[in-house]
Design a protein around this motif. Sequence first.
Motif, PDB file in Angstrom:
ATOM      1  N   SER A   1       0.856  -1.182   0.000  1.00 46.99           N
ATOM      2  CA  SER A   1       0.000   0.000   0.000  1.00 46.99           C
ATOM      3  C   SER A   1       0.892   1.233   0.000  1.00 46.99           C
ATOM      4  CB  SER A   1      -0.914   0.000   1.225  1.00 46.99           C
ATOM      5  OG  SER A   1      -0.165  -0.097   2.408  1.00 46.99           O
ATOM      6  N   CYS A   2       0.388   2.322  -0.567  1.00 44.21           N
ATOM      7  CA  CYS A   2       1.202   3.519  -0.771  1.00 44.21           C
ATOM      8  C   CYS A   2       0.452   4.752  -0.294  1.00 44.21           C
ATOM      9  CB  CYS A   2       1.553   3.658  -2.259  1.00 44.21           C
ATOM     10  SG  CYS A   2       2.553   5.108  -2.645  1.00 44.21           S
ATOM     11  N   LEU A   3       1.116   5.549   0.524  1.00 46.26           N
ATOM     12  CA  LEU A   3       0.572   6.843   0.941  1.00 46.26           C
ATOM     13  C   LEU A   3       1.044   7.881  -0.072  1.00 46.26           C
ATOM     14  CD1 LEU A   3      -0.928   8.617   3.006  1.00 46.26           C
ATOM     15  CD2 LEU A   3       1.257   8.897   4.200  1.00 46.26           C
ATOM     16  N   VAL A   4       0.090   8.526  -0.752  1.00 46.42           N
ATOM     17  CA  VAL A   4       0.413   9.496  -1.796  1.00 46.42           C
ATOM     18  C   VAL A   4       0.274  10.904  -1.231  1.00 46.42           C
ATOM     19  CG1 VAL A   4      -0.242  10.388  -4.065  1.00 46.42           C
ATOM     20  CG2 VAL A   4      -0.367   7.926  -3.606  1.00 46.42           C
TER      21      VAL A   4
ATOM     22  N   GLY B   1      -3.322  -1.912  -9.176  1.00 47.64           N
ATOM     23  CA  GLY B   1      -3.575  -2.834  -8.070  1.00 47.64           C
ATOM     24  C   GLY B   1      -2.896  -2.460  -6.779  1.00 47.64           C
ATOM     25  N   ILE B   2      -2.316  -1.258  -6.729  1.00 49.54           N
ATOM     26  CA  ILE B   2      -1.623  -0.799  -5.514  1.00 49.54           C
ATOM     27  C   ILE B   2      -2.599   0.036  -4.697  1.00 49.54           C
ATOM     28  CG2 ILE B   2       0.285   0.600  -4.630  1.00 49.54           C
ATOM     29  CD1 ILE B   2       1.700  -0.046  -7.361  1.00 49.54           C
ATOM     30  N   ARG B   3      -2.854  -0.370  -3.472  1.00 46.24           N
ATOM     31  CA  ARG B   3      -3.810   0.334  -2.627  1.00 46.24           C
ATOM     32  C   ARG B   3      -3.186   1.630  -2.128  1.00 46.24           C
ATOM     33  NH1 ARG B   3      -2.876  -4.357  -1.194  1.00 46.24           N
ATOM     34  NH2 ARG B   3      -2.058  -3.848   0.871  1.00 46.24           N
ATOM     35  N   THR B   4      -3.970   2.680  -2.077  1.00 46.38           N
ATOM     36  CA  THR B   4      -3.409   3.981  -1.726  1.00 46.38           C
ATOM     37  C   THR B   4      -4.213   4.690  -0.640  1.00 46.38           C
ATOM     38  OG1 THR B   4      -4.711   5.201  -3.376  1.00 46.38           O
ATOM     39  CG2 THR B   4      -2.580   4.323  -4.096  1.00 46.38           C
ATOM     40  N   GLY B   5      -3.534   5.590   0.033  1.00 41.30           N
ATOM     41  CA  GLY B   5      -4.149   6.592   0.881  1.00 41.30           C
ATOM     42  C   GLY B   5      -3.598   7.926   0.418  1.00 41.30           C
ATOM     43  N   GLN B   6      -4.272   9.015   0.720  1.00 43.12           N
ATOM     44  CA  GLN B   6      -3.811  10.319   0.260  1.00 43.12           C
ATOM     45  C   GLN B   6      -3.627  11.267   1.440  1.00 43.12           C
ATOM     46  OE1 GLN B   6      -5.751  11.909  -3.321  1.00 43.12           O
ATOM     47  NE2 GLN B   6      -6.704   9.919  -3.659  1.00 43.12           N
ATOM     48  N   LEU B   7      -2.555  12.050   1.381  1.00 45.83           N
ATOM     49  CA  LEU B   7      -2.253  13.016   2.429  1.00 45.83           C
ATOM     50  C   LEU B   7      -2.002  14.375   1.790  1.00 45.83           C
ATOM     51  CD1 LEU B   7      -1.462  13.778   5.383  1.00 45.83           C
ATOM     52  CD2 LEU B   7       0.896  13.175   4.759  1.00 45.83           C
ATOM     53  N   GLN B   8      -2.859  15.338   2.116  1.00 44.47           N
ATOM     54  CA  GLN B   8      -2.655  16.689   1.602  1.00 44.47           C
ATOM     55  C   GLN B   8      -1.577  17.372   2.431  1.00 44.47           C
ATOM     56  OE1 GLN B   8      -6.142  19.170   1.287  1.00 44.47           O
ATOM     57  NE2 GLN B   8      -4.966  20.997   0.805  1.00 44.47           N
ATOM     58  N   THR B   9      -0.508  17.769   1.765  1.00 46.63           N
ATOM     59  CA  THR B   9       0.606  18.405   2.462  1.00 46.63           C
ATOM     60  C   THR B   9       0.618  19.921   2.285  1.00 46.63           C
ATOM     61  OG1 THR B   9       2.081  18.148   0.564  1.00 46.63           O
ATOM     62  CG2 THR B   9       2.037  16.355   2.189  1.00 46.63           C
ATOM     63  N   GLY B  10      -0.167  20.420   1.332  1.00 45.62           N
ATOM     64  CA  GLY B  10      -0.143  21.856   1.100  1.00 45.62           C
ATOM     65  C   GLY B  10      -1.331  22.343   0.300  1.00 45.62           C
ATOM     66  N   SER B  11      -1.509  23.641   0.297  1.00 47.19           N
ATOM     67  CA  SER B  11      -2.526  24.281  -0.538  1.00 47.19           C
ATOM     68  C   SER B  11      -1.881  25.469  -1.246  1.00 47.19           C
ATOM     69  CB  SER B  11      -3.716  24.747   0.306  1.00 47.19           C
ATOM     70  OG  SER B  11      -3.293  25.710   1.262  1.00 47.19           O
ATOM     71  N   ILE B  12      -2.440  25.831  -2.375  1.00 46.64           N
ATOM     72  CA  ILE B  12      -1.857  26.881  -3.197  1.00 46.64           C
ATOM     73  C   ILE B  12      -2.559  28.216  -2.943  1.00 46.64           C
ATOM     74  CG2 ILE B  12      -1.392  27.654  -5.546  1.00 46.64           C
ATOM     75  CD1 ILE B  12       0.246  25.225  -4.611  1.00 46.64           C
TER      76      ILE B  12
END
Length: 419
Positions: free
Chosen positions: A173-176, A194-205
């Motif tokens: 699994s991959c944290l994007v 087929g790679i399971r993911t989670g998402q992490l917002q690190t910034g905003s514009i």
Amino acid sequence: DPYVFGRGGEECLYLKRHGIPFLVVPGISSAIAGPALAGIPVTHRGIARGFRVVTAHTRDGGLTEEDYETLARTEDTCVFLMGMSRLPELIQGLLQAGKRPDTPAAVISHAALPEQRCVTAPLERLGEETKKAGLTAPAVIVVGEVVRLQRELCGSWDECRKPGRGNALEMPSCLVTKVGDAPSPLADILEKKGIRTGQLQTGSIRVYLHAFDETTLVRCSWIVLMSRNAVDAFFAVMKENHMDYRLLADHRFAVVGKKTSVRLAEYGFYADLIPEAAAGNDLRRILIERAEPGEHIFYGMPEDEEETFDEAFRTRFRIVPVRLYKNKDTIEDTVNIRPYEVVAFTCASSAHRVWTHLPEEQKELLRKGTVHAISIGPKTTGTLRELGVNSVIQAETASYEAMGEALAAWIRNGFYHRF
């Protein structure tokens, strides 16, 4: 199952009373499925002839003294749902009612999800071990001798996920990491592989809407934009200040990367210069070959980027650096990478921010290579190396597609199997 300590019954009664047709699809209760996925059968011949499922949340506030006494006496497996917030209370209640302190017990967190984790311990130490592991709700709590089978049947959730077990959850699994609210295109690319993911917002514009004026624009013959964010910010400034696109009739655009050129095309402009390698150094090198000496070059940059123009570039052109936007840190809480085998970094700033918000013991996971990093390019890789990250997979070109290919090749070539 919707009728096991859920609101299924209440919801269906409401629908029935209002004349709304409905269909109930029975499932396997998490009371059975959660333990099973962690290698714990709720019954086993010679160990447990039955099991009891208890909810820790009731209308009258939870379990009574009589409930604890009944559960402490039984040899059945006890499964508690919705009890994570009351785990210390549950443990204390069972111990005070006479349950043996060394009774095997387990907490299964986020059952059936990529981030599933399981902690087993004697009942008296279950709370301490669960806290140490950082497990969070939702979770299933199991108390009984069947928990002893967990190590033989599964070992751990990480063991269950290893390739070769015929398990659907064999891929890492991959944290994007991503900048902005929109879903990450990289996550979509990885999911399709087929790679399971989670998402992490690190910034905003945050766009600087008065970053440049018409006079600045007119005197420049080249417009250099280093990212999709720079493209969006550039045209946002033009719109805010009522600048006519016809001002750009004699301008040429230079961009880094195909994604940036695609975003530019969405505004009706096509890049005159795209280096094969998506890196700022390559773009500047080609500009030296293509642009005329003395030309004014509009160089769109983020607020926090340093001006790294080499001497050849500075002396050949009149550079107009314009701070178009700021990539603002949006991480407020501690970052948890434990549920993932890989973390994907799409820019150097995300690497810095994640590192800043990581607990020390999780930084060690990246240092030791227990958790791996995938990088979009040399600059991000360099940042990760400086931070002490040892296992870095770098994309051949700075694109999400190349990151997906690099990670897939890494798995295909057997590197994932070694860890």
